[in-house]
Design a protein around this motif. Structure first.
Motif, PDB file in Angstrom:
ATOM      1  N   ILE A 241       0.835  -1.201   0.000  1.00  0.00           N
ATOM      2  CA  ILE A 241       0.000   0.000   0.000  1.00  0.00           C
ATOM      3  C   ILE A 241       0.869   1.250   0.000  1.00  0.00           C
ATOM      4  O   ILE A 241       1.812   1.360   0.775  1.00  0.00           O
ATOM      5  CB  ILE A 241      -0.937   0.010   1.228  1.00  0.00           C
ATOM      6  N   GLY A 242       0.517   2.188  -0.877  1.00  0.00           N
ATOM      7  CA  GLY A 242       1.128   3.511  -0.891  1.00  0.00           C
ATOM      8  C   GLY A 242       0.067   4.534  -0.535  1.00  0.00           C
ATOM      9  O   GLY A 242      -1.117   4.337  -0.821  1.00  0.00           O
TER      10      GLY A 242
ATOM     11  N   ARG B 218       6.791  16.224  -3.457  1.00  0.00           N
ATOM     12  CA  ARG B 218       7.963  15.431  -3.061  1.00  0.00           C
ATOM     13  C   ARG B 218       7.551  14.051  -2.570  1.00  0.00           C
ATOM     14  O   ARG B 218       8.241  13.075  -2.803  1.00  0.00           O
ATOM     15  CB  ARG B 218       8.773  16.170  -2.012  1.00  0.00           C
ATOM     16  N   SER B 219       6.407  13.956  -1.914  1.00  0.00           N
ATOM     17  CA  SER B 219       5.915  12.651  -1.466  1.00  0.00           C
ATOM     18  C   SER B 219       5.587  11.765  -2.656  1.00  0.00           C
ATOM     19  O   SER B 219       5.869  10.572  -2.651  1.00  0.00           O
ATOM     20  CB  SER B 219       4.673  12.811  -0.588  1.00  0.00           C
TER      21      SER B 219
ATOM     22  N   THR C  16       7.336   0.226  -4.924  1.00  0.00           N
ATOM     23  CA  THR C  16       6.331  -0.536  -5.667  1.00  0.00           C
ATOM     24  C   THR C  16       5.172  -0.785  -4.727  1.00  0.00           C
ATOM     25  O   THR C  16       5.361  -1.120  -3.554  1.00  0.00           O
ATOM     26  CB  THR C  16       6.892  -1.873  -6.192  1.00  0.00           C
ATOM     27  N   PHE C  17       3.988  -0.585  -5.212  1.00  0.00           N
ATOM     28  CA  PHE C  17       2.794  -0.794  -4.404  1.00  0.00           C
ATOM     29  C   PHE C  17       1.652  -1.239  -5.303  1.00  0.00           C
ATOM     30  O   PHE C  17       1.635  -0.946  -6.491  1.00  0.00           O
ATOM     31  CB  PHE C  17       2.424   0.453  -3.594  1.00  0.00           C
TER      32      PHE C  17
ATOM     33  N   PRO D 217      -0.172   1.071 -10.060  1.00  0.00           N
ATOM     34  CA  PRO D 217      -0.795   0.241  -9.031  1.00  0.00           C
ATOM     35  C   PRO D 217      -2.026  -0.463  -9.608  1.00  0.00           C
ATOM     36  O   PRO D 217      -2.602  -0.009 -10.600  1.00  0.00           O
ATOM     37  CB  PRO D 217      -1.197   1.251  -7.954  1.00  0.00           C
ATOM     38  N   ALA D 218      -2.427  -1.549  -9.002  1.00  0.00           N
ATOM     39  CA  ALA D 218      -3.620  -2.259  -9.463  1.00  0.00           C
ATOM     40  C   ALA D 218      -4.883  -1.456  -9.159  1.00  0.00           C
ATOM     41  O   ALA D 218      -5.812  -1.408  -9.959  1.00  0.00           O
ATOM     42  CB  ALA D 218      -3.693  -3.641  -8.814  1.00  0.00           C
ATOM     43  N   VAL D 219      -4.900  -0.802  -7.977  1.00  0.00           N
ATOM     44  CA  VAL D 219      -6.100  -0.114  -7.499  1.00  0.00           C
ATOM     45  C   VAL D 219      -5.733   1.244  -6.914  1.00  0.00           C
ATOM     46  O   VAL D 219      -4.717   1.371  -6.227  1.00  0.00           O
ATOM     47  CB  VAL D 219      -6.805  -0.930  -6.383  1.00  0.00           C
TER      48      VAL D 219
END
Length: 151
Positions: A5-6, A24-25, A33-34, A65-67
Motif C-alpha cells: 500500500i502507498g 515530493r511525497s 512498488t505498491f 498500481p492495481a487499485v
C-alpha cells in the motif's frame, strides 16, 4: 496474499508545485512498488473530466498500481481506468440525503493478487437502518452479527 500500500495526502490546487500539494511525497513513492494507492484527491480526469490531481495521475502512470482509492469530491463511483489501474472514488461518510448514510461511502476490497481482486461498494439493505438521528441507538455491527447472521 500480500498487498503493498502507498499513500498520498493533500489537494493539488492549480498547477503541480513543490508547495501545498505533496509533490515530493509523490516523487518518493515512485521509487516504491505498491499494489494499492490510497489518496485524498483522485487522479486528473478519473472522476470528472476537468478536475483531479495531475501529480497523482503522473504517479499512477509511472507506478501502475492495481487499485487507486480516493475521496475529496463527495461523490462515489468508479474512476476511469488508467492503463491497467482501476480506481474508485468514495463518497464522504455522512448523512446528507434524507438523513441516510451517503451512498458509496465505503466498500470492501477482496484481494488475491494484483491481477485478481475486486472492490465493491457496500449497498446492503441494513444500511437504511442508520439515520442521522438514530444511528447511535442502533446495535453495533458486531452485536448484530452475534445475535443473528441474518441481521
Amino acid at each position: 496474499k500480500k498487498v503493498r500500500i502507498g499513500g498520498l495526502g493533500g489537494i493539488e490546487r492549480g498547477e503541480p508545485s513543490t508547495t501545498g500539494f505533496a509533490r515530493r511525497s509523490a516523487r518518493s513513492l515512485e521509487a516504491s512498488t505498491f499494489d494499492l494507492l490510497l489518496c485524498h484527491e483522485p487522479y486528473f480526469g478519473g472522476a470528472l473530466d476537468y478536475a483531479g490531481s495531475k501529480t497523482t495521475l503522473d504517479l499512477v502512470v509511472r507506478s501502475e498500481p492495481a487499485v487507486v482509492l480516493s475521496g475529496h469530491y463527495h461523490i462515489g463511483g468508479d474512476l476511469k481506468s488508467v492503463g491497467k489501474t482501476q480506481g474508485c472514488i468514495l463518497n464522504e461518510v455522512n448523512f446528507r440525503r434524507r438523513h441516510e448514510v451517503n451512498p458509496n461511502c465505503f466498500g470492501i476490497l477482496t484481494w488475491e493478487s494484483p491481477e485478481q481482486f475486486s472492490f465493491d461498494f457496500v449497498k446492503d439493505d441494513w444500511l437504511s437502518d442508520y439515520k442521522r438521528d438514530t444511528y447511535l441507538d442502533l446495535p453495533s455491527l458486531s452485536k448484530r452479527s452475534e445475535a443473528s447472521p441474518n441481521q
